[in-house]
Design an enzyme around this catalytic site. Structure first.
Site, PDB file in Angstrom:
ATOM      1  N   HIS A 153      -2.693   7.394  -6.563  1.00  0.00           N
ATOM      2  CA  HIS A 153      -3.362   8.691  -6.723  1.00  0.00           C
ATOM      3  C   HIS A 153      -4.463   8.675  -7.778  1.00  0.00           C
ATOM      4  O   HIS A 153      -5.462   9.392  -7.649  1.00  0.00           O
ATOM      5  CB  HIS A 153      -2.322   9.753  -7.082  1.00  0.00           C
ATOM      6  CG  HIS A 153      -2.710  11.132  -6.693  1.00  0.00           C
ATOM      7  ND1 HIS A 153      -1.814  12.076  -6.266  1.00  0.00           N
ATOM      8  CD2 HIS A 153      -3.910  11.761  -6.667  1.00  0.00           C
ATOM      9  CE1 HIS A 153      -2.433  13.196  -5.983  1.00  0.00           C
ATOM     10  NE2 HIS A 153      -3.710  13.040  -6.231  1.00  0.00           N
ATOM     11  N   TYR A 188       2.118  16.717  -5.067  1.00  0.00           N
ATOM     12  CA  TYR A 188       1.928  18.052  -4.500  1.00  0.00           C
ATOM     13  C   TYR A 188       3.279  18.761  -4.316  1.00  0.00           C
ATOM     14  O   TYR A 188       3.308  19.962  -4.068  1.00  0.00           O
ATOM     15  CB  TYR A 188       1.229  17.997  -3.142  1.00  0.00           C
ATOM     16  CG  TYR A 188      -0.154  17.397  -3.137  1.00  0.00           C
ATOM     17  CD1 TYR A 188      -0.845  17.102  -4.319  1.00  0.00           C
ATOM     18  CD2 TYR A 188      -0.789  17.117  -1.930  1.00  0.00           C
ATOM     19  CE1 TYR A 188      -2.102  16.548  -4.292  1.00  0.00           C
ATOM     20  CE2 TYR A 188      -2.065  16.561  -1.893  1.00  0.00           C
ATOM     21  CZ  TYR A 188      -2.717  16.270  -3.072  1.00  0.00           C
ATOM     22  OH  TYR A 188      -3.967  15.722  -3.029  1.00  0.00           O
ATOM     23  N   GLY A 217      -8.389  -2.900  10.631  1.00  0.00           N
ATOM     24  CA  GLY A 217      -8.329  -2.693  12.068  1.00  0.00           C
ATOM     25  C   GLY A 217      -7.552  -1.476  12.524  1.00  0.00           C
ATOM     26  O   GLY A 217      -7.538  -1.152  13.711  1.00  0.00           O
ATOM     27  N   LYS A 230       0.345   9.836  -1.369  1.00  0.00           N
ATOM     28  CA  LYS A 230      -0.120   9.157  -2.565  1.00  0.00           C
ATOM     29  C   LYS A 230       0.993   9.037  -3.602  1.00  0.00           C
ATOM     30  O   LYS A 230       1.792   9.959  -3.763  1.00  0.00           O
ATOM     31  CB  LYS A 230      -1.315   9.926  -3.165  1.00  0.00           C
ATOM     32  CG  LYS A 230      -2.497  10.040  -2.202  1.00  0.00           C
ATOM     33  CD  LYS A 230      -3.651  10.830  -2.757  1.00  0.00           C
ATOM     34  CE  LYS A 230      -3.537  12.317  -2.553  1.00  0.00           C
ATOM     35  NZ  LYS A 230      -3.553  12.743  -1.134  1.00  0.00           N
ATOM     36  N   ASP A 244      -2.758  14.818   5.137  1.00  0.00           N
ATOM     37  CA  ASP A 244      -2.828  14.204   3.811  1.00  0.00           C
ATOM     38  C   ASP A 244      -2.002  15.008   2.822  1.00  0.00           C
ATOM     39  O   ASP A 244      -2.202  16.208   2.651  1.00  0.00           O
ATOM     40  CB  ASP A 244      -4.280  14.153   3.323  1.00  0.00           C
ATOM     41  CG  ASP A 244      -4.368  13.714   1.872  1.00  0.00           C
ATOM     42  OD1 ASP A 244      -4.273  12.505   1.618  1.00  0.00           O
ATOM     43  OD2 ASP A 244      -4.512  14.588   0.985  1.00  0.00           O
ATOM     44  N   MET A 295      -7.907   5.588  12.280  1.00  0.00           N
ATOM     45  CA  MET A 295      -7.477   6.793  11.584  1.00  0.00           C
ATOM     46  C   MET A 295      -8.408   7.935  11.964  1.00  0.00           C
ATOM     47  O   MET A 295      -9.624   7.738  12.053  1.00  0.00           O
ATOM     48  CB  MET A 295      -7.536   6.561  10.070  1.00  0.00           C
ATOM     49  CG  MET A 295      -7.074   7.737   9.226  1.00  0.00           C
ATOM     50  SD  MET A 295      -7.347   7.482   7.439  1.00  0.00           S
ATOM     51  CE  MET A 295      -9.086   7.955   7.304  1.00  0.00           C
ATOM     52  N   PRO A 296      -7.875   9.130  12.185  1.00  0.00           N
ATOM     53  CA  PRO A 296      -8.772  10.270  12.429  1.00  0.00           C
ATOM     54  C   PRO A 296      -9.701  10.494  11.244  1.00  0.00           C
ATOM     55  O   PRO A 296      -9.271  10.424  10.090  1.00  0.00           O
ATOM     56  CB  PRO A 296      -7.800  11.443  12.608  1.00  0.00           C
ATOM     57  CG  PRO A 296      -6.515  10.807  13.056  1.00  0.00           C
ATOM     58  CD  PRO A 296      -6.456   9.500  12.326  1.00  0.00           C
ATOM     59  N   ALA A 297     -10.974  10.751  11.526  1.00  0.00           N
ATOM     60  CA  ALA A 297     -11.932  10.968  10.442  1.00  0.00           C
ATOM     61  C   ALA A 297     -11.705  12.299   9.748  1.00  0.00           C
ATOM     62  O   ALA A 297     -11.900  12.419   8.537  1.00  0.00           O
ATOM     63  CB  ALA A 297     -13.357  10.896  10.988  1.00  0.00           C
ATOM     64  N   LEU A 298     -11.296  13.293  10.508  1.00  0.00           N
ATOM     65  CA  LEU A 298     -11.070  14.629   9.949  1.00  0.00           C
ATOM     66  C   LEU A 298      -9.575  14.882   9.850  1.00  0.00           C
ATOM     67  O   LEU A 298      -8.852  14.786  10.852  1.00  0.00           O
ATOM     68  CB  LEU A 298     -11.724  15.691  10.832  1.00  0.00           C
ATOM     69  CG  LEU A 298     -11.652  17.136  10.336  1.00  0.00           C
ATOM     70  CD1 LEU A 298     -12.378  17.298   9.006  1.00  0.00           C
ATOM     71  CD2 LEU A 298     -12.225  18.100  11.371  1.00  0.00           C
ATOM     72  N   GLY A 299      -9.118  15.183   8.642  1.00  0.00           N
ATOM     73  CA  GLY A 299      -7.692  15.409   8.426  1.00  0.00           C
ATOM     74  C   GLY A 299      -7.417  16.777   7.842  1.00  0.00           C
ATOM     75  O   GLY A 299      -8.339  17.548   7.521  1.00  0.00           O
ATOM     76  N   GLY A 312      -5.518  18.715   4.729  1.00  0.00           N
ATOM     77  CA  GLY A 312      -4.947  18.523   3.413  1.00  0.00           C
ATOM     78  C   GLY A 312      -4.025  19.656   3.000  1.00  0.00           C
ATOM     79  O   GLY A 312      -4.175  20.791   3.469  1.00  0.00           O
TER      80      GLY A 312
END
Length: 293
Positions: A107, A49, A10, A74, A44, A13-17, A19
């Site tokens: 990850h 990283y 539920g 992650k 993300d 979240m934004p579909a386009l992020g 990275g």
């Protein structure tokens, strides 16, 4: 303008992020702040990283309220295990400078030590129950690994982040995700990873099919590929450190591909993976020490 997707618990979240894989720490803060100024609201990152602290700094520099930014990170395999993963959350949250992580993923699966992978996921379930994360998920899990995980855990992952681009669509993985109500999130969504292959003569960015579609819409090949992901119901997390490309990659909400154009892009699949083979990941070969701060 942005578009949200609703996860299986539920949460929106934004579909386009945006990275930050392989973004150097010294440029990450500025890139994140730039992305947020353009309109991105999903960032993300990952412990491996080594730029979570700079992501947090970029979010604070943006001046946006914490509630306006969806933060995804992650856990690396070196921190798998129940107690180890609980501590990994503390490390990531501390670096990011936040109390709650919106989406926390494992990850990679570790096929040779799957019991430890399962223990790590059970720690994610505990973090979710405690309200320390809003949603949990996985990355690079193939269908057989997903089945093994579901057999031994209680919470269905909200997201499976995998390599998906026009040259590698992983339809079997996407189908398995959809069967369980798991959102497929594409890393390397424009096929940038293909440039690392031994034979990099083929590039999604210069593909004539994608180029023709781009010309028809007055858009770039990158914009066409991102639009393709969104129209097929995926989340995508493009990366860039160049302000003009950061802005261009977000400018994908004012046009629509035809069914024939979507099908033409689908037909470009080569079946060739650009990233590591998930079955080949071992603790020994992929170990990385994740620092405390």
């Amino acid at each position: 303008m942005s578009v949200n997707v609703t996860l299986n618990n539920g949460i929106e979240m934004p579909a386009l992020g945006f990275g930050v894989f392989q973004t150097p720490p010294e440029t990450t803060s500025a890139s994140v702040a730039e992305a947020l100024s353009v309109g991105y609201r999903l960032i993300d990152t990952a412990a491996s990283y080594f730029n979570e602290s700079e992501v947090g700094e970029g979010i604070r520099r943006s001046g946006l309220d914490r509630s306006e930014v969806f933060v995804e990170t992650k856990i690396w395999i070196s921190d798998y295990g129940y107690d180890e993963t609980l501590h990994a959350f503390d490390k990531s949250a501390g670096k990011l400078g936040i109390n709650q992580i919106d989406l926390l993923l494992l990850h990679q699966p570790v096929p040779t030590d799957f019991a430890r992978t399962v223990s790590a996921y059970k720690a994610l379930e505990a973090l979710l129950a405690d309200g320390k994360v809003r949603a949990i998920g996985i990355s690079n899990f193939m269908p057989t690994m997903l089945d093994r995980l579901l057999e031994q855990t209680d919470v269905v992952p909200a997201v499976n982040q995998v390599e998906v681009h026009p040259y590698f669509t992983q339809r079997d993985v996407q189908a398995a995700n959809a069967e369980h109500g798991i959102l497929t999130q594409a890393w390397s969504p424009m096929g940038g990873i293909t440039s690392y292959r031994d034979d990099s003569s083929r590039s999604t960015f210069t593909d004539p099919v994608i180029g023709e579609i781009a010309s028809a819409h007055g858009k770039t090949p990158a914009q066409v590929m991102l639009r393709w992901h969104l129209q097929e119901g995926r989340s995508a997390i493009p990366k860039s450190v160049k302000p003009e490309r950061i802005a261009a990659n977000f400018n994908v909400f004012d046009f629509e591909l035809t069914e024939d154009q979507v099908s033409a892009i689908d037909a470009l699949d080569t079946g060739v993976r650009g990233g590591p083979e998930p079955e080949s990941v071992t603790m020994e070969a992929f170990h990385r020490d994740i620092p405390e701060a």
